[in-house]
Design an enzyme around this catalytic site. Structure first.
Site: not given
Ligand code: TYM
Length: 344
Positions: A124, A207, A210
């Site tokens: 990022k 991957k 968005k």
């Molecule tokens: P974020 O917002 O990028 O994504 C949310 C969830 O979606 C999953 N995900 C995917 N799974 C499969 N294939 C994909 N292409 C894909 N893109 C996204 C992510 O693995 C995630 O589970 N840091 C985290 C948010 C967060 C969090 C937390 C998660 C903040 N605090 C505490 C768990 C526990 C994030 O940026 O996810």
């Protein structure tokens, strides 16, 4: 997963996960997170799901209207995907002050070297690390706070978040060790199913995200039936027929991705799908996948737009969820401050 460390049986099982309200939910978020949250909420384990708005501002800080819209839309996405705000706790992070408070303490537990190793930070921040926000660098310590503020033991996420959950384990271990306590559980990442890493429709080595500049690379939960079908029709594939066994997907990332998406949408294993579609050409398989995707996703986007007509209702759900979240978090935060030695 860090091997050899068990969650102490003293901690009752509790699930926590979060999604950033940074605009636009994808099929990756749905299959890797939302659908799994909805499927797991009947297993009797208390589940807490958070719109992590404090995380979202590590990237874009100066668009208040968009943040509000994205937070409500994400909440609508949870509910439309089947997450029941009565059964689970659904709230936005900034309504529970403990996240920021514990996040600060964890900034003082985590080491610079740990954070520098995070692949998401490297991706990022890119080459211009000097211009990235300090918040983006500290982000994984806040994520550890999200999880540990509730003494959560299980963290369902997609593959890309595994390293952050492992860092959370390291922070919990170091805190417990430094203070000589067994206060924080050592949470487990839960990365299960066929769609823990949904790939781009244009490039099977990337991957689905968005933030990909190409809209054709992803299916958005707000896409209508025509857009979904056309993106699947145009998805990159190879010229061979589909195999009947998993070995036949070796070296064919695009084929594997479409099969895995089909399996996850239809609650099947990869082997079950291959036994049904083995031998078919993509010209036959893609319309099957498009039909399935439209059947499963259209009701979700319809329900999301219905819910978005009533933002007050969404806000009320988030406020109520935050109250329930604070009931769990407040005593844990108080105890943490005592352990650290803060006079109150
Ligand atoms: P974020 O917002 O990028 O994504 C949310 C969830 O979606 C999953 N995900 C995917 N799974 C499969 N294939 C994909 N292409 C894909 N893109 C996204 C992510 O693995 C995630 O589970 N840091 C985290 C948010 C967060 C969090 C937390 C998660 C903040 N605090 C505490 C768990 C526990 C994030 O940026 O996810």
């Amino acid at each position: 997963m860090t091997e050899g460390v068990q969650t102490s049986p003293a901690f009752k099982p509790r699930v926590f996960s979060g999604i950033q309200p940074s605009g636009g939910l994808t099929l990756g978020n749905y299959l890797g997170a939302l659908k799994r949250f909805a499927d797991s909420q009947n297993n009797g384990v208390e589940s807490i799901f958070c719109m992590v708005d404090l995380h979202a501002i590590t990237n874009v800080l100066n668009d208040a209207q968009a943040l509000r819209h994205n937070t409500r839309e994400l909440c609508a996405g949870f509910i439309a995907s089947g997450v029941d705000p009565e059964k689970s706790i659904l709230f936005n992070q900034s309504q529970v002050p403990g996240h920021a408070e514990l996040g600060w303490i964890f900034n003082c537990v985590a080491r610079m070297g740990w954070m520098q190793r995070m692949t998401q930070w490297k991706d990022k921040a890119g080459k211009n690390t000097q211009n990235a926000s300090l918040g983006l660098f500290a982000y994984p310590a806040l994520m550890a706070a999200d999880i540990l503020l509730y003494h959560a033991t299980h963290v369902p996420v997609g593959e890309d978040q595994k390293q952050h959950v492992e860092l959370t384990r390291d922070i919990a271990l170091k805190f417990n060790h430094d203070f000589g306590v067994d206060f924080f559980p050592i949470p487990e990442p839960v990365i299960e199913g066929t769609a823990t890493r949904v790939m781009s429709l244009r490039d099977g080595s990337k991957k689905m995200s968005k933030s990909d500049p190409s809209d054709a690379s992803r299916i958005n939960l707000t896409d209508d039936a025509d857009a979904i079908a056309s993106k699947i029709r145009k998805a990159k594939t190879d010229p061979d027929a589909l195999p009947s066994e998993a070995e036949g997907l070796e070296g064919r990332p695009e084929a594997r991705n479409l099969v895995n998406i089909y399996a996850a949408l239809n609650d099947q294993t990869q082997a079950q799908v291959l036994s049904e579609v083995g031998g078919k050409q993509f010209s036959e398989f893609k319309p099957m996948l498009a039909e399935l995707a439209v059947a499963k996703l259209s009701p979700i986007s319809g329900e999301m737009s219905r819910l978005m007509q009533n933002p007050d209702e969404i806000d009320a759900i988030l406020r109520r969820g935050a109250e329930r979240a604070r009931e769990i978090a407040d005593p844990i935060m108080k105890r943490t401050l005592d352990i650290v030695g803060m006079v109150r």
